[in-house]
Write a protein that holds these residues in place. Structure first.
Motif: not given
Lengths: 341, 341
Positions: A67, B52-55, A116-121, B6
């Motif tokens: 992504t 940041a939670p891993h979405l 937020t985006l960071r959480g999406m890795r 992370q």
DNA sequence: CGAGGCCGGGAAAACGCATTCCGCTGCGGG
DNA sequence: CCCGCAGCGGAATGCGTTTTCCCGGCCTCG
């Protein structure tokens, strides 16, 4: 047929009569070989169940996603639309999925989005049109991006070359300077300028280039003829109205820091009974598509926006740090909106 | 600081001195209460570690994502850009992340994209500008979307109301028909038409509406004056050139099925030495932003594109099936490109 | 003073997949 | 004939969360 759940790898394996491991191996082209018979059975089962691998699960198992995140400040603007087009094109060529977020011209929003985006890795975060300069969120943003990069992500900025990240750097300064020279060459001497807020690096650079280009010829722009407006078509209109209200007073040409503003300026002028290009010349920057559709066609500075997007994506994917900054050059293009005098 | 990974929930829990379960509970506002002291410690730890939670992990654990997929056929087109703007706006308001894919005007590509997207398990898939009609991928696409919906996803189409999915239906037919009436009212009698390929539903509907609107007055368009072109500015240019080459032959007005084509037509005419609005009138459809920036301003049919995007998103999120089709009405707006005769 | 209920915390299972490791089969060579 | 090895299938482990289930302590009420 009406199972509420999508088929899982487990299902595929079961209906194919093999183990999950085998199914996984055939479906994602692992290095290990699988007997042809099993390959066929798995493929058949997958087709029958209409199996689509759960990307999140893959991401978590593999430890990396495919992504890419793109942050723009507004989609309606053809400037960002073109860049986004380039980014998605390059991303899809690389088998990546791009998720887009719109900061809507707000630095706070931008920060929140990045968080937020960071959480999406994502593999990369591409930031364009941010206007963080001089805001107090700037530090927080940089920190956030830094943390992200520290964790293995790659950050690409567009035209923010003073931040410690990779950036695709559009030659805003040089282009504007060239434009100024060219316009002086056409015989113009008295200029007005429409620019955006000071937080917007792109606007600042273009103004600087233009002003310094003029000063080569000993020309400068009176404070009175510099107006600041929203970085949009509407902003351009407002600025033009402001200018005619203040009194054009012999102004021969107005330079707007981007085409959408310039186009706004043109129509506002026309609405005010002035003929663009004749009563007052107009020049913009970006050379977006519609620039040639207005009448007279808009003099501008070409920036290969789509290319910029593609480059940004490539830069994000490359792992050599040698080329932190990828320059993109710009090109003056004179059209009917600035006839020779 | 340079850990390659992370921070994970585990890390947060550990540095806060609590269990993962507790950390999870405070970080995502679960129903269960947590002692204030622990709340603070977890929050502090999370902030310190920049957690940041891993979405993806969340998605997998929860069994649902907060992602929405948007498929457009081209970003550069302001039509799609506006819709995309509406979609992202509504999505972000609902706390969703939108991922965008560009089908680039190819049905095969579109199918492939939907396939990939399905793996992402988005809450909804919004499809706009697809041109699947009459292609052999159509069936496959419908099947794919059906499987997706079967599995709990929600599908929203834009202006494809004959497919068995929820759709935001722009009144293309009615708008075009109204436009035809209005133009006849202005005194026009001899028309040409520029349309896109037959696979594009939107184009078909608009043509149909226009033709039938004219036939109310006993007017019809000679086959010779109907030209088919790419659904873009370039296509419009090409079509206009084609028209002048064939000989305009008394044609008073050319209707292009969308504004970008109409604008292309105008500039091509101008290039050919014809003055749009004077020598030949031009009308478009969509009323995109630039329509008022060209000279003369383009007569068109307003469609609230941004609204369409917002509605699509809302429709995707609503779970009552009552309103499968959300109609969006359109509005003729006459401008300088079609002066009264 | 004791039983039961409630509240908050932790261990562990589950989610869907990739991947490592182990064991089985079958083959060829010694 | 036996050993080793290649090749392939399967069980198990792990990824980062959420969520269920259980457990202990405290309060309350009888």
């Amino acid at each position: 047929m009406a199972r509420e759940h999508q088929a899982t790898l487990h299902d595929v394996a079961r209906t194919a009569g093999v183990s999950q491991a085998t199914a996984s191996r055939v479906l994602n082209g692992s290095i290990r070989n699988v007997r042809q018979e099993n390959v066929d059975r798995v493929l058949a089962a997958a087709a029958e169940l209409n199996y689509a691998p759960h990307l999140s699960a893959q991401a978590i198992a593999r430890g990396s996603t495919n992504t890419v995140a793109l942050v723009v400040s507004g989609v309606d603007d053809p400037y960002f639309a073109s860049i986004a087009g380039g980014v998605t094109q390059a991303a899809e060529a690389a088998g990546l999925i791009v998720t887009m977020a719109v900061a809507d011209r707000s630095p706070e929003r931008e920060l929140q989005i990045v968080r937020t985006l960071r959480g999406m890795r994502p593999r990369a975060i591409i930031l364009t049109g941010s206007r963080i300069d001089g805001t107090d969120t700037r530090h927080a943003l940089v920190e956030e991006l830094d943390a992200y990069r520290e964790a293995g992500g790659s950050v690409v900025l567009i035209s923010q070359h003073d931040l410690p990240f990779r950036t695709v750097s559009i030659d805003n300064y040089g282009g504007a300077r060239q434009l100024a020279r060219a316009l002086v060459g056409l015989g113009y001497r008295r200029f007005a300028m429409v620019r955006a807020g000071a937080g917007l690096r792109t606007s600042r650079d273009r103004c600087k280039g233009f002003v310094e280009g003029l000063s080569e010829f000993g020309i400068d722009i009176d404070e009175r003829f510099v107006v600041e407006a929203e970085f949009s078509r509407r902003g351009g209109c407002a600025a033009a109205r402001e200018l005619v209200q203040r009194g054009l007073d012999g102004t021969e040409l107005v330079f707007a820091v981007n085409d959408v503003m310039a186009i706004g300026v043109m129509t506002a002028f026309r609405d005010a009974g002035l003929v663009p290009g004749q009563d007052v010349a107009v020049a913009g920057f970006d050379d977006i598509g519609p620039a040639v559709d207005v009448d007279p066609a808009l003099t501008s500075v070409t920036v290969p926006l789509r290319q910029v997007g593609v480059r940004a994506m490539q830069l994000a994917l490359s792992d050599d740090d040698a080329s932190r900054i990828v320059p993109v050059s710009t090109n003056v293009v004179l059209r009917g909106s600035t006839p020779g005098r």
